[in-house]
Scaffold this active site. Structure first.
Site, PDB file in Angstrom:
ATOM      1  N   HIS A   1      19.226  14.821  57.594  1.00 25.39           N
ATOM      2  CA  HIS A   1      20.208  14.973  59.049  1.00 25.39           C
ATOM      3  C   HIS A   1      19.465  15.999  59.617  1.00 25.39           C
ATOM      4  O   HIS A   1      19.371  17.223  59.254  1.00 25.39           O
ATOM      5  CB  HIS A   1      21.531  14.622  58.755  1.00 25.39           C
ATOM      6  CG  HIS A   1      22.070  13.329  58.440  1.00 25.39           C
ATOM      7  ND1 HIS A   1      23.143  13.031  58.624  1.00 25.39           N
ATOM      8  CD2 HIS A   1      21.196  12.307  57.721  1.00 25.39           C
ATOM      9  CE1 HIS A   1      23.304  11.760  57.873  1.00 25.39           C
ATOM     10  NE2 HIS A   1      22.284  11.360  57.458  1.00 25.39           N
TER      11      HIS A   1
ATOM     12  N   LYS B   1      21.117  22.375  64.832  1.00 20.54           N
ATOM     13  CA  LYS B   1      20.827  21.336  65.910  1.00 20.54           C
ATOM     14  C   LYS B   1      19.471  22.056  66.731  1.00 20.54           C
ATOM     15  O   LYS B   1      19.568  22.947  67.234  1.00 20.54           O
ATOM     16  CB  LYS B   1      21.904  20.969  66.842  1.00 20.54           C
ATOM     17  CG  LYS B   1      22.965  20.319  65.782  1.00 20.54           C
ATOM     18  CD  LYS B   1      22.758  19.004  65.690  1.00 20.54           C
ATOM     19  CE  LYS B   1      24.010  18.452  64.840  1.00 20.54           C
ATOM     20  NZ  LYS B   1      23.531  17.018  64.096  1.00 20.54           N
TER      21      LYS B   1
ATOM     22  N   ASP C   1      25.741   5.471  62.800  1.00 22.18           N
ATOM     23  CA  ASP C   1      25.760   6.781  62.021  1.00 22.18           C
ATOM     24  C   ASP C   1      26.889   7.409  61.919  1.00 22.18           C
ATOM     25  O   ASP C   1      27.877   7.452  62.649  1.00 22.18           O
ATOM     26  CB  ASP C   1      24.771   7.703  62.890  1.00 22.18           C
ATOM     27  CG  ASP C   1      24.017   8.774  62.252  1.00 22.18           C
ATOM     28  OD1 ASP C   1      24.339   8.902  60.791  1.00 22.18           O
ATOM     29  OD2 ASP C   1      23.450   9.608  62.723  1.00 22.18           O
ATOM     30  N   HIS C   2      27.278   8.064  60.764  1.00 28.52           N
ATOM     31  CA  HIS C   2      28.333   8.993  60.571  1.00 28.52           C
ATOM     32  C   HIS C   2      29.706   8.108  60.947  1.00 28.52           C
ATOM     33  O   HIS C   2      30.739   8.628  61.615  1.00 28.52           O
ATOM     34  CB  HIS C   2      28.301  10.357  61.288  1.00 28.52           C
ATOM     35  CG  HIS C   2      27.516  11.286  60.746  1.00 28.52           C
ATOM     36  ND1 HIS C   2      27.939  12.148  59.613  1.00 28.52           N
ATOM     37  CD2 HIS C   2      26.459  11.688  60.963  1.00 28.52           C
ATOM     38  CE1 HIS C   2      26.971  12.648  59.330  1.00 28.52           C
ATOM     39  NE2 HIS C   2      26.009  12.817  60.094  1.00 28.52           N
TER      40      HIS C   2
ATOM     41  N   GLU D   1      23.920   3.892  53.509  1.00 25.41           N
ATOM     42  CA  GLU D   1      23.668   5.323  53.373  1.00 25.41           C
ATOM     43  C   GLU D   1      24.811   6.066  53.265  1.00 25.41           C
ATOM     44  O   GLU D   1      25.792   5.747  53.842  1.00 25.41           O
ATOM     45  CB  GLU D   1      22.971   5.942  54.493  1.00 25.41           C
ATOM     46  CG  GLU D   1      22.882   7.616  54.521  1.00 25.41           C
ATOM     47  CD  GLU D   1      21.645   8.203  55.446  1.00 25.41           C
ATOM     48  OE1 GLU D   1      20.619   7.608  55.506  1.00 25.41           O
ATOM     49  OE2 GLU D   1      22.004   9.251  56.181  1.00 25.41           O
TER      50      GLU D   1
HETATM   51 ZN    ZN Z   1      24.517  14.187  59.605  1.00 22.23          ZN
END
Ligand code: ZN
Length: 502
Positions: free
Chosen positions: A359, A326, A169-170, A284
């Site tokens: 996300h 978050k 991810d990222h 992605e």
């Molecule tokens: Zn993100």
């Protein structure tokens, strides 16, 4: 090897090793051997049981015990994880391209996945069980191999045979992509944030003119103007719209994206080289961490450029209107979100039907029903922090003194942690810990300020001297942790309006 459960446990008891727990679901029989996960004093182990010769032939690496039958007790290390994936291919992460709805359930502790599986397997969707960013790995002291390893053993523990994904991810560089692929991820999320130039939308017009000529090669400038000028891009539907770019808009978007687009192309070609003509890696692109919401014109600009360069994506993470902070619910106008989301969905549908990827998807309960409805059955949603918070909740019940120490440490490290995550938590608004009786501690997990505080400080807590006690508490109470998680993730899936069943 035919043997009843009772005989099996009887037989296990005869060895000179104390088995504290067997994970029933994981037990597998082949013609000659029985495999399964057990817990001994040292922790979770993989066991192989059978006649001496058969156990010796088996490729797992472990310690032998003889007592009539032979028992081999194996560490859940990387070598044995590779063997596990060879022997039981469903434990290897795989591409989930063919599945229209996928759910990312990041597990920062490496202890949460069984709970995730128990929730997700009831629904007709597929999970990305290993999903960590480089930032998360740095905070928790793990790496991609460790993340996949933890997921694979949880998959065998729960005997989840439907297939799961692993998301690097990222990722922000080719080097990070290589490391993730090396570990066996089945999905790459390429983060363009360091290659975007958001000033392209604040610089004055004259500056844009200069930059356009300075930064973009002549050939590319011509292509861009040709692709976008004097055209109308129309999208039909209840929220239908059309986009026409002015020359200035083309230039601003070009400057915003051009380095990012080059980067996508570089990585995509690298993936093609690795895996043949069609990448078997889910791809992605994420631009969710930009300073402003992604406009329809920018989304369209990006995707048309990618298509022009032959880059095919499976999902795209935009920055939507409102705030996706978050660990707490969505902040913003739901009406605006609905419109924004469905219009972006229309663009995605028209150019390859890639999934919109949400996300910071933990706990966005007020918009889940809308996302579920408007995504029209194509969606990727990522969560991670909420599973850590459920772990903290469990500790507040089971070990209030430990929880208090964690909370105090989180307060002390809040300012540092804020550098990594955007939150609006305000420690001053949090009730004084000394005034809260043990029985009410878990309420701190239900209030936004304290929730965010505990959410973003996980790295500090997991690197501190509290870590061993945190892990010990969660391990001793693992079944309770998994049921909290199961309940909590099911709540997400139900809110999205997903149906139960395969
Ligand atoms: Zn993100």
């Amino acid at each position: 090897m035919r043997i009843s459960k009772e005989e099996l446990f009887q037989s296990l008891r005869s060895f000179s090793i104390a088995i504290e727990k067997v994970y029933d679901q994981s037990f597998l029989e082949t013609k000659e051997l029985i495999y399964g996960l057990i817990r001994v004093e040292e922790g979770k182990k993989w066991m192989v049981l059978g006649e001496k010769e058969a156990v010796r032939r088996d490729p797992f690496i472990g310690k032998y015990y003889h007592q009539g039958l032979t028992l081999k007790v194996c560490d859940l290390n990387w070598e044995n994880t590779q063997v596990l994936m060879e022997c039981f291919p469903f434990t290897r992460p795989k591409s989930l391209k063919e599945f229209p709805i996928t759910f990312g359930a990041g597990d920062r502790l490496g202890l949460a996945t069984p709970g995730h599986i128990r929730a997700i397997r009831k629904f007709g969707i597929r999970p990305v069980l290993a999903q960590q960013s480089v930032r998360e790995n740095n905070q928790t002291g793990r790496d991609f191999k460790r993340v996949i390893q933890d997921a694979a053993w949880a998959v065998i523990q729960e005997r989840y045979e439907s297939g799961y994904g692993a998301d690097g991810d990222h990722l922000k560089s080719l080097q990070e992509v290589k490391e993730a692929l090396d570990a066996g991820v089945s999905m790459i999320t390429l983060d363009l944030s360091e290659r975007l130039s958001p000033e392209a939308f604040s610089d004055p017009k004259e500056e844009i003119e200069k930059r356009f000529i300075r930064e973009i090669e002549e050939e590319d400038r011509k292509v861009l103007l040709h692709l976008f000028l004097d055209k109308e891009f129309s999208f039909e539907g209840p929220v239908g719209f059309s986009i026409q770019y002015t020359e200035e808009e083309v230039k601003r978007n070009a400057l915003l994206f051009h380095k990012g687009i080059d980067f996508c192309e570089e990585i995509y070609e690298f993936l093609l080289k690795q895996t043949g003509r069609k990448p078997l890696i889910d791809f992605e692109i994420s631009i969710d961490e930009t300073p402003f919401p992604t406009s329809l014109a920018s989304h369209l600009f990006l995707i048309l450029n990618l298509l022009h360069r032959g880059v095919r994506i499976d999902s795209l993470a935009l920055r939507f209107v409102g705030e996706f902070q978050k660990g707490i619910d969505y902040r913003g106008e739901i009406h605006d979100f609905r419109r924004h989301f469905s219009q972006h969905r229309l663009i995605a549908k028209s150019y390859g039907d890639y999934k919109l990827s949400i996300h910071s998807g933990s706990d966005k309960f007020s918009i889940f029903p809308h996302i579920g409805e408007l995504s029209q059955g194509r969606l990727h949603l990522k969560t991670a922090g909420t599973s850590w918070l459920e772990a903290v909740r469990l500790i507040s019940f089971c070990n209030p003194p430990l929880f208090r120490e964690m909370f105090r440490m989180a307060l002390n490290r809040f300012e540092e942690a804020k550098k990594f995550y955007y939150v609006t938590a305000e420690p001053k608004r949090i009730q004084k810990l000394d005034h809260i009786p043990d029985s009410d501690l878990s309420q701190l997990l239900d209030q936004e300020d304290s929730r965010q505080l505990l959410h973003i400080t996980y790295g500090f807590l997991l690197k501190s001297n509290l870590k061993d006690r945190i892990v010990k508490c969660l391990t001793e109470q693992e079944e309770a942790y998994w049921s909290l998680l199961q309940h909590h993730i099911e709540k997400h899936l139900n809110a999205l309006g997903l149906k139960k069943g395969e």
